[in-house]
Scaffold this motif. Structure first.
Motif, mmCIF file in Angstrom:
data_model
loop_
_atom_site.group_PDB
_atom_site.id
_atom_site.type_symbol
_atom_site.label_atom_id
_atom_site.label_comp_id
_atom_site.label_asym_id
_atom_site.label_seq_id
_atom_site.Cartn_x
_atom_site.Cartn_y
_atom_site.Cartn_z
ATOM 1 N N GLY A 156 0.795 -1.222 0.000
ATOM 2 C CA GLY A 156 0.000 0.000 0.000
ATOM 3 C C GLY A 156 0.825 1.268 0.000
ATOM 4 N N LYS A 157 2.127 1.154 -0.227
ATOM 5 C CA LYS A 157 3.008 2.317 -0.233
ATOM 6 C C LYS A 157 2.983 2.991 -1.597
ATOM 7 N N PRO A 158 2.686 4.304 -1.651
ATOM 8 C CA PRO A 158 2.704 5.015 -2.934
ATOM 9 C C PRO A 158 4.130 5.228 -3.414
ATOM 10 N N MET A 159 4.304 5.234 -4.708
ATOM 11 C CA MET A 159 5.620 5.446 -5.305
ATOM 12 C C MET A 159 5.460 6.027 -6.700
ATOM 13 N N ALA A 160 6.544 6.533 -7.235
ATOM 14 C CA ALA A 160 6.545 6.985 -8.625
ATOM 15 C C ALA A 160 6.416 5.779 -9.546
ATOM 16 N N GLY A 161 5.737 5.973 -10.663
ATOM 17 C CA GLY A 161 5.544 4.871 -11.595
ATOM 18 C C GLY A 161 6.852 4.274 -12.084
ATOM 19 N N LYS A 162 7.881 5.099 -12.212
ATOM 20 C CA LYS A 162 9.173 4.594 -12.689
ATOM 21 C C LYS A 162 9.786 3.593 -11.719
ATOM 22 N N GLU A 163 9.414 3.694 -10.429
ATOM 23 C CA GLU A 163 9.997 2.828 -9.408
ATOM 24 C C GLU A 163 9.317 1.467 -9.318
ATOM 25 N N TYR A 164 8.140 1.349 -9.917
ATOM 26 C CA TYR A 164 7.325 0.149 -9.742
ATOM 27 C C TYR A 164 8.042 -1.084 -10.270
ATOM 28 N N ASP A 165 7.978 -2.172 -9.502
ATOM 29 C CA ASP A 165 8.620 -3.443 -9.838
ATOM 30 C C ASP A 165 10.104 -3.255 -10.143
ATOM 31 N N SER A 166 10.793 -2.585 -9.232
ATOM 32 C CA SER A 166 12.254 -2.412 -9.346
ATOM 33 C C SER A 166 12.642 -1.738 -10.655
ATOM 34 N N TYR A 167 12.012 -0.582 -10.915
ATOM 35 C CA TYR A 167 12.245 0.150 -12.157
ATOM 36 C C TYR A 167 11.957 -0.750 -13.371
ATOM 37 N N GLY A 168 10.806 -1.426 -13.275
ATOM 38 C CA GLY A 168 10.446 -2.402 -14.300
ATOM 39 C C GLY A 168 10.207 -1.821 -15.676
ATOM 40 N N SER A 169 9.755 -0.574 -15.750
ATOM 41 C CA SER A 169 9.547 0.032 -17.072
ATOM 42 C C SER A 169 10.878 0.268 -17.765
ATOM 43 N N ASN A 170 11.882 0.722 -17.009
ATOM 44 C CA ASN A 170 13.223 0.866 -17.575
ATOM 45 C C ASN A 170 13.757 -0.484 -18.040
ATOM 46 N N ARG A 171 13.526 -1.497 -17.219
ATOM 47 C CA ARG A 171 13.983 -2.842 -17.578
ATOM 48 C C ARG A 171 13.353 -3.298 -18.892
ATOM 49 N N THR A 172 12.063 -3.054 -19.047
ATOM 50 C CA THR A 172 11.354 -3.484 -20.247
ATOM 51 C C THR A 172 11.806 -2.702 -21.467
ATOM 52 N N LEU A 173 12.014 -1.397 -21.302
ATOM 53 C CA LEU A 173 12.495 -0.588 -22.423
ATOM 54 C C LEU A 173 13.894 -1.021 -22.835
ATOM 55 N N GLY A 174 14.744 -1.316 -21.858
ATOM 56 C CA GLY A 174 16.082 -1.789 -22.186
ATOM 57 C C GLY A 174 16.052 -3.115 -22.922
ATOM 58 N N ARG A 175 15.188 -3.998 -22.474
ATOM 59 C CA ARG A 175 15.054 -5.300 -23.129
ATOM 60 C C ARG A 175 14.545 -5.150 -24.557
#
Length: 270
Positions: A156-175
């Motif tokens: 239930g902790k709020p966070m920036a979207g970029k931080e979600y799932d261990s910076y998962g969006s960055n990971r996906t873009l890199g992949r």
């Protein structure tokens, strides 16, 4: 205001509270199955089924959003356990569709975009990269959008979207940039940049993610940086037999990913 009207309002309020409590209980029941996913795909499928039923029952956009996101998340895990590409295409396609239904229900939230994007990425891999090239712009836009929004973690902790799932969006873009052929936008240098952010920034948060490590190591090898890749993999493998300490929220995933990390480290030699 007459007594009957006051009594009716009180009854409606009580009914709403009871229904909300029941909805939350059902959500937690479904999520408990997801937490038990290490026992196999059946637990994740049970989670998806319960979340799907809850999405139908939901009376608010937020309740429906949370249910659909969980349904997508659990279905994605089922897809990860599938063996045949045809099954993966079908399952990841379903996970993508559940997340797509959730997106308009909470327009400022990142989770639906994230699970839509990672499901789309896995769908593309199973379908064949060359046959799925038409979705590359969609995938990139989706993950870039997720980065700009907000999210809530499992506690239930709020966070920036970029931080979600261990910076998962960055990971996906890199992949994505690593897997795409150069003539269609692939770029190993940019892929390394995205993946470095995922590794460094998530670890600043005190979170280790073995998929971040694996993907960055693969790109480092491709970019002629084998010594750095060896060190990165060796550091992760210190936790090979203790995945709970490495990342207690991703134990089943870490166990699977450590196998790939070990294989790549062995391949690189000394």
């Amino acid at each position: 205001m007459n007594a009957f009207y006051v009594c009716s309002l009180a009854t409606l309020a009580l009914t709403a509270n009871v229904f909300a409590a029941d909805t939350n209980s059902k959500y937690q029941d479904a999520f408990a199955d997801f937490q038990n996913r290490g026992t196999g795909a059946a637990a994740a499928q049970s989670c998806a089924d319960k979340a799907g039923a809850l999405a139908v029952e939901a009376t608010t956009d937020l309740e429906k959003y949370n249910a659909l996101v969980l349904q997508s998340r659990c279905t994605y895990y089922v897809g990860m356990k599938a063996k045949k590409d045809d099954d993966k295409v079908r399952i990841f396609g379903a996970a993508k569709n559940f997340a797509d239904k959730a997106k308009p229900l909470q327009k400022d939230r990142a989770e639906a975009y994230f699970f839509y994007g990672i499901s789309l990425g896995r769908w593309a891999e199973a379908n064949g990269i060359m046959k799925s090239l038409g979705e590359r712009h969609n995938l990139r836009r989706t993950m870039e959008t997720a980065i700009t929004k907000t999210a809530v973690d499992d506690e239930g902790k709020p966070m920036a979207g970029k931080e979600y799932d261990s910076y998962g969006s960055n990971r996906t873009l890199g992949r994505l940039l690593f897997k795409l052929p150069g003539m269609f936008g692939g770029d190993n240098r940019k892929a390394e940049e995205f993946l470095r952010v995922a590794v460094v920034e998530s670890e600043k948060m005190g979170i280790r993610n073995s998929l971040n490590i694996l993907y960055l190591a693969e790109v480092l090898v491709a970019n002629g940086k084998k010594p750095e890749a060896r060190q990165l993999l060796s550091d992760a493998l210190k936790f090979e037999n203790d995945p709970t300490t490495y990342n207690p929220r991703r134990v089943p995933e870490t166990i699977d990913e450590m196998k790939d990390i070990r294989a790549l480290r062995n391949e690189l030699g000394n």
